[in-house]
Design a protein around this motif. Structure first.
Motif, short mmCIF file in Angstrom:
data_model
loop_
_atom_site.label_atom_id
_atom_site.label_comp_id
_atom_site.label_asym_id
_atom_site.label_seq_id
_atom_site.Cartn_x
_atom_site.Cartn_y
_atom_site.Cartn_z
N UNK A 107 9.29 7.99 8.51
CA UNK A 107 9.14 6.70 9.20
C UNK A 107 9.04 6.90 10.71
N UNK A 108 8.10 6.21 11.32
CA UNK A 108 7.89 6.30 12.77
C UNK A 108 7.84 4.89 13.35
N UNK A 109 8.82 4.57 14.18
CA UNK A 109 8.92 3.23 14.75
C UNK A 109 8.25 3.21 16.12
N UNK A 152 4.18 10.17 2.56
CA UNK A 152 3.80 9.08 3.46
C UNK A 152 4.35 9.24 4.87
N UNK A 153 3.51 8.93 5.84
CA UNK A 153 3.94 8.63 7.20
C UNK A 153 3.78 7.13 7.36
N UNK A 154 4.87 6.43 7.54
CA UNK A 154 4.81 4.97 7.64
C UNK A 154 5.23 4.52 9.03
N UNK A 177 0.84 -1.21 0.00
CA UNK A 177 0.00 0.00 0.00
C UNK A 177 0.87 1.25 0.00
N UNK A 178 1.93 1.25 0.80
CA UNK A 178 2.82 2.40 0.85
C UNK A 178 3.42 2.68 -0.52
N UNK A 179 3.90 1.65 -1.17
CA UNK A 179 4.49 1.84 -2.51
C UNK A 179 3.45 2.30 -3.52
N UNK A 180 2.25 1.75 -3.42
CA UNK A 180 1.22 2.14 -4.38
C UNK A 180 0.82 3.60 -4.20
N UNK A 223 14.75 1.32 5.83
CA UNK A 223 15.09 0.87 4.48
C UNK A 223 13.95 1.15 3.52
N UNK A 224 12.73 0.84 3.96
CA UNK A 224 11.55 1.09 3.14
C UNK A 224 11.42 2.58 2.82
N UNK A 225 11.61 3.42 3.81
CA UNK A 225 11.50 4.86 3.60
C UNK A 225 12.50 5.34 2.55
N UNK A 226 13.74 4.87 2.65
CA UNK A 226 14.78 5.27 1.70
C UNK A 226 14.45 4.79 0.29
#
Length: 254
Positions: A57-59, A30-32, A19-22, A42-45
């Motif tokens: 990105x928020x962990x 995006x806020x993931x 969904x994030x990529x789409x 890694x996904x954010x980059x």
């Protein structure tokens, strides 16, 4: 679609990652969120590199109410203009008759699938209400429509998601905020591996003899929902593999 900001929970694998990529491919910032920091970074980059959008990105764990509150409240002002909230974080843990159930598994599902969704919604939706604009998409399941053997508590949590979604739609009607849900049938992600506590053989058996849904199928549904005209709301999309009739009737090859 014009540049929007989407807040997506549970994005380190499966539906959330797709969904994030789409949404990034549609030009959304995006806020993931997720619990696995390295994967999240890694996904954010990767998304920034591929799509040229902004990614925050928020962990954190959606089960922690206070952390959810602090995280949303401490967002930089420009990131508080949230147009889309995708409540995706969720899981199944265990598959046993209720009399043999593992209470720790029950609490993990209730805390993530129900309470986590409520916590994030409670802190993000008021930001939409202030602007009289927004769209909430809750990722539910066919298990929220029909119960299956040994699915007891998982099915209950997804029934709750469907009830919460319907309640949200009523409550937010006057606020000009759309509310939708997506209810997938059998989908091959990390779902069954998590449910069976890492037992790959059991996880593989779930999809034996069928072609299951995949994460991109769910991303397709999200894209369809968010690209409708302003006057159209998709209440729910229920999708299954061709060889699945309901929660427990399959036609398997071999």
């Amino acid at each position: 679609m014009s540049t929007k900001t989407a807040f997506i929970t549970g994005t380190t694998s499966g539906f959330g990652l797709a969904i994030a990529n789409r949404l990034a491919s549609l030009g959304c910032n995006l806020i993931i969120t997720g619990r696995r920091r390295e994967r999240l970074e890694t996904e954010a980059a990767d998304i920034r590199s591929h799509y040229g959008v902004e990614v925050l990105p928020l962990c954190f764990d959606v089960r922690d109410r206070e952390v959810c509150r602090q995280t949303v409240e401490s967002l930089p002002e420009r990131w508080k203009q949230i147009d889309l909230l995708i409540n995706n974080a969720g899981l199944a843990a265990g598959a046993t008759p209720v009399q043999d159930g593992d209470i720790d598994d029950w609490e993990r599902m209730i805390d993530t699938n129900v309470k986590g969704l409520l916590y994030i919604s409670r802190f993000v939706i008021p930001l939409m209400v202030k602007r009289k604009s927004g769209h909430v998409i809750n990722i539910s399941s066919i298990a929220g429509v029909e119960v299956y053997p040994s699915g007891n508590v998982y099915c209950a949590t997804k029934h709750a998601v469907n009830a919460i979604t319907k309640g949200m739609r009523i409550d937010l009607l006057k606020e000009n905020i759309k509310v939708s849900s997506i209810s997938p049938g059998a989908a091959e992600t990390e779902f069954s591996l998590v449910r069976y506590h890492g037992d790959q053989e059991k996880a593989d058996a779930v999809y034996k003899g069928i072609v299951p849904l995949n994460a991109e199928d769910i991303a397709d549904a999200v894209e369809f929902i968010v690209t409708r005209p302003p006057h159209v709301n998709i209440n729910d999309i229920l999708l299954t593999p061709v060889r699945q009739a309901n929660t427990y009737v399959y036609h398997r090859e071999g």
